[in-house]
Design an enzyme around this catalytic site. Structure first.
Site, PDB file in Angstrom:
ATOM      1  N   GLY A  15       2.002   2.269  10.878  1.00 58.91           N
ATOM      2  CA  GLY A  15       2.898   3.380  10.671  1.00 58.91           C
ATOM      3  C   GLY A  15       3.614   3.959  12.046  1.00 58.91           C
ATOM      4  O   GLY A  15       4.289   4.955  12.014  1.00 58.91           O
ATOM      5  N   LYS A  71      -0.064   4.050  -0.374  1.00 59.97           N
ATOM      6  CA  LYS A  71      -0.660   5.304   0.242  1.00 59.97           C
ATOM      7  C   LYS A  71      -0.576   6.523  -1.011  1.00 59.97           C
ATOM      8  O   LYS A  71      -0.398   6.231  -1.966  1.00 59.97           O
ATOM      9  CB  LYS A  71      -0.343   5.738   1.474  1.00 59.97           C
ATOM     10  CG  LYS A  71      -0.256   4.404   2.522  1.00 59.97           C
ATOM     11  CD  LYS A  71       0.001   4.910   3.947  1.00 59.97           C
ATOM     12  CE  LYS A  71       0.169   3.686   4.524  1.00 59.97           C
ATOM     13  NZ  LYS A  71      -0.058   3.627   6.078  1.00 59.97           N
ATOM     14  N   GLU A 115      -5.447  -5.111  10.662  1.00 60.46           N
ATOM     15  CA  GLU A 115      -4.446  -4.084  10.693  1.00 60.46           C
ATOM     16  C   GLU A 115      -4.983  -3.310  11.932  1.00 60.46           C
ATOM     17  O   GLU A 115      -5.571  -2.365  12.011  1.00 60.46           O
ATOM     18  CB  GLU A 115      -4.620  -3.116   9.533  1.00 60.46           C
ATOM     19  CG  GLU A 115      -4.142  -3.752   8.374  1.00 60.46           C
ATOM     20  CD  GLU A 115      -3.560  -2.638   7.431  1.00 60.46           C
ATOM     21  OE1 GLU A 115      -2.655  -2.793   7.031  1.00 60.46           O
ATOM     22  OE2 GLU A 115      -4.522  -1.705   6.887  1.00 60.46           O
ATOM     23  N   SER A 138       3.051  -1.933  10.392  1.00 61.06           N
ATOM     24  CA  SER A 138       4.565  -2.020  10.887  1.00 61.06           C
ATOM     25  C   SER A 138       5.272  -3.430  10.407  1.00 61.06           C
ATOM     26  O   SER A 138       6.214  -3.748  11.077  1.00 61.06           O
ATOM     27  CB  SER A 138       4.784  -1.837  12.261  1.00 61.06           C
ATOM     28  OG  SER A 138       4.279  -0.344  12.255  1.00 61.06           O
ATOM     29  N   ASN A 155       0.749  -1.197  -0.069  1.00 62.87           N
ATOM     30  CA  ASN A 155       0.160  -0.114  -0.096  1.00 62.87           C
ATOM     31  C   ASN A 155       1.042   1.148   0.008  1.00 62.87           C
ATOM     32  O   ASN A 155       1.499   1.646   0.910  1.00 62.87           O
ATOM     33  CB  ASN A 155      -0.753  -0.117   1.159  1.00 62.87           C
ATOM     34  CG  ASN A 155      -1.950   1.256   1.406  1.00 62.87           C
ATOM     35  OD1 ASN A 155      -1.801   1.973   0.520  1.00 62.87           O
ATOM     36  ND2 ASN A 155      -2.261   1.375   2.545  1.00 62.87           N
ATOM     37  N   HIS A 191      -9.864   0.652   4.551  1.00 61.15           N
ATOM     38  CA  HIS A 191      -8.587   0.935   5.194  1.00 61.15           C
ATOM     39  C   HIS A 191      -8.721   2.074   6.247  1.00 61.15           C
ATOM     40  O   HIS A 191      -9.721   2.812   6.313  1.00 61.15           O
ATOM     41  CB  HIS A 191      -7.367   1.633   4.162  1.00 61.15           C
ATOM     42  CG  HIS A 191      -6.151   1.516   5.020  1.00 61.15           C
ATOM     43  ND1 HIS A 191      -5.790   2.598   5.694  1.00 61.15           N
ATOM     44  CD2 HIS A 191      -5.075   0.805   4.728  1.00 61.15           C
ATOM     45  CE1 HIS A 191      -4.436   2.377   6.208  1.00 61.15           C
ATOM     46  NE2 HIS A 191      -3.928   1.220   5.497  1.00 61.15           N
ATOM     47  N   GLU A 223      -6.991   4.205   7.345  1.00 61.24           N
ATOM     48  CA  GLU A 223      -7.117   5.863   7.179  1.00 61.24           C
ATOM     49  C   GLU A 223      -8.243   6.507   6.265  1.00 61.24           C
ATOM     50  O   GLU A 223      -8.433   7.486   6.867  1.00 61.24           O
ATOM     51  CB  GLU A 223      -5.740   5.988   6.380  1.00 61.24           C
ATOM     52  CG  GLU A 223      -4.444   5.915   7.278  1.00 61.24           C
ATOM     53  CD  GLU A 223      -3.032   5.468   6.535  1.00 61.24           C
ATOM     54  OE1 GLU A 223      -3.096   5.512   5.229  1.00 61.24           O
ATOM     55  OE2 GLU A 223      -2.344   5.055   7.163  1.00 61.24           O
TER      56      GLU A 223
HETATM   57  C1  PEP Z   1      -0.915   0.068   5.912  1.00 59.93           C
HETATM   58  O1  PEP Z   1      -1.245   1.303   5.316  1.00 59.93           O
HETATM   59  O2  PEP Z   1      -1.971  -0.576   5.570  1.00 59.93           O
HETATM   60  C2  PEP Z   1       0.069  -0.254   6.810  1.00 59.93           C
HETATM   61  C3  PEP Z   1       0.124  -1.469   7.299  1.00 59.93           C
HETATM   62  O3  PEP Z   1       1.028   0.725   7.002  1.00 59.93           O
HETATM   63  P1  PEP Z   1       2.584   0.540   7.545  1.00 59.93           P
HETATM   64  O4  PEP Z   1       3.003  -0.949   7.059  1.00 59.93           O
HETATM   65  O5  PEP Z   1       3.381   1.299   7.383  1.00 59.93           O
HETATM   66  O6  PEP Z   1       2.365   0.210   9.050  1.00 59.93           O
END
Ligand code: PEP
Length: 242
Positions: free
Chosen positions: A167, A9, A161, A199, A7, A94, A96
């Site tokens: 992040g 983003k 998640e 992460s 992803n 997601h 976000e």
């Molecule tokens: C994500 O955006 O779905 C995600 C898992 O981000 P990160 O790996 O940066 O934590």
């Protein structure tokens, strides 16, 4: 099958993408048949990433879509438009988007169904916030997120998640990941692959991917770095060969 979804983003220009894909080219071309790799760039880069990946076994996904097929929805993109453009996967719900775009379960349900109907593979993202975790509501929150959108019928994958892990460099314990994945499987009939996200990086990918009931990973930040993402993919290829 191990699935790794990147992803990106809201990151990437045509020139940085060119450099990233050049750097990743050897590892992307080495994807074994039992490993599914999907790159989800922003909408503006879907076409060029798709062209770059032609001849590889790597798929292109989108990070969001609208729930309608077409119409007066200025600035939106429908799942049918994505499918017609060669996109095969789409992230839905997601955290976000839940947080910054105000997407609730009802809207996510519509997007999930519409994407499924358009023939896209849907990646439903679920997970609890830190406050919900501290209140002991982890299972209840995830159950609600799955049931409210009829995940069993419309999700091709579920990505667990935890919001507090995205992040932040923090991850749940291996035991927590294993138990949540088992729980999600039990809530969705046991057949939908459950990916972990939050992460994932080069240093923890092998450990996370080896956890029972983890069918792969959704990778954000680390998917934008050639070395990190190459190492994550190599870890996935090894798990797959194990
Ligand atoms: C994500 O955006 O779905 C995600 C898992 O981000 P990160 O790996 O940066 O934590």
């Amino acid at each position: 099958m191990t699935t790794i979804i990147a992803n990106w983003k809201m990151n990437g220009s045509h020139s940085t993408t060119e450099a990233l894909l050049e750097g990743l080219s050897p590892v992307l071309r080495a994807a074994p048949s039992g490993c599914e790799v999907v790159l989800c760039p922003p909408f503006t880069l879907l076409d060029s990433v798709g062209r770059h990946l032609r001849g590889t076994k790597v798929w292109v996904g989108a990070q969001n879509c609208h729930q309608a097929r077409e119409g007066a929805y200025t600035g939106e993109i429908s799942p049918y438009m994505l499918a017609e453009s060669g996109v095969t996967h789409v992230l839905i719900g997601h955290s976000e988007r839940r947080e910054y775009a105000g997407e609730d379960d009802a809207l996510i349900a519509q997007k999930l169904q519409a994407s499924h109907k358009a023939g896209l593979k849907t990646v439903l993202c679920v997970g609890e916030t830190l406050a919900e975790r501290e209140a002991g509501q982890v299972h209840a929150v995830v159950e609600r997120q799955l049931k409210a959108v009829n995940a069993t019928h419309f999700a091709s994958y579920v990505a667990y998640e935890p919001v507090w892990a995205i992040g932040t460099g923090k991850t749940p314990t291996e035991i927590d990941i294993a138990s949540m994945h088992q729980h999600i499987k039990s809530q969705t009939g046991g057949i939908i692959p459950v990916l972990y996200g939050g992460s994932v990086k080069a240093e923890n990918a092998s450990t996370i991917l080896a956890i029972p009931a983890v069918a792969g990973a959704l990778v954000g930040g680390a998917s934008l770095d050639i070395d990190s993402f190459s190492q994550i993919l190599h870890a996935a290829y090894q798990i797959n060969n194990a």
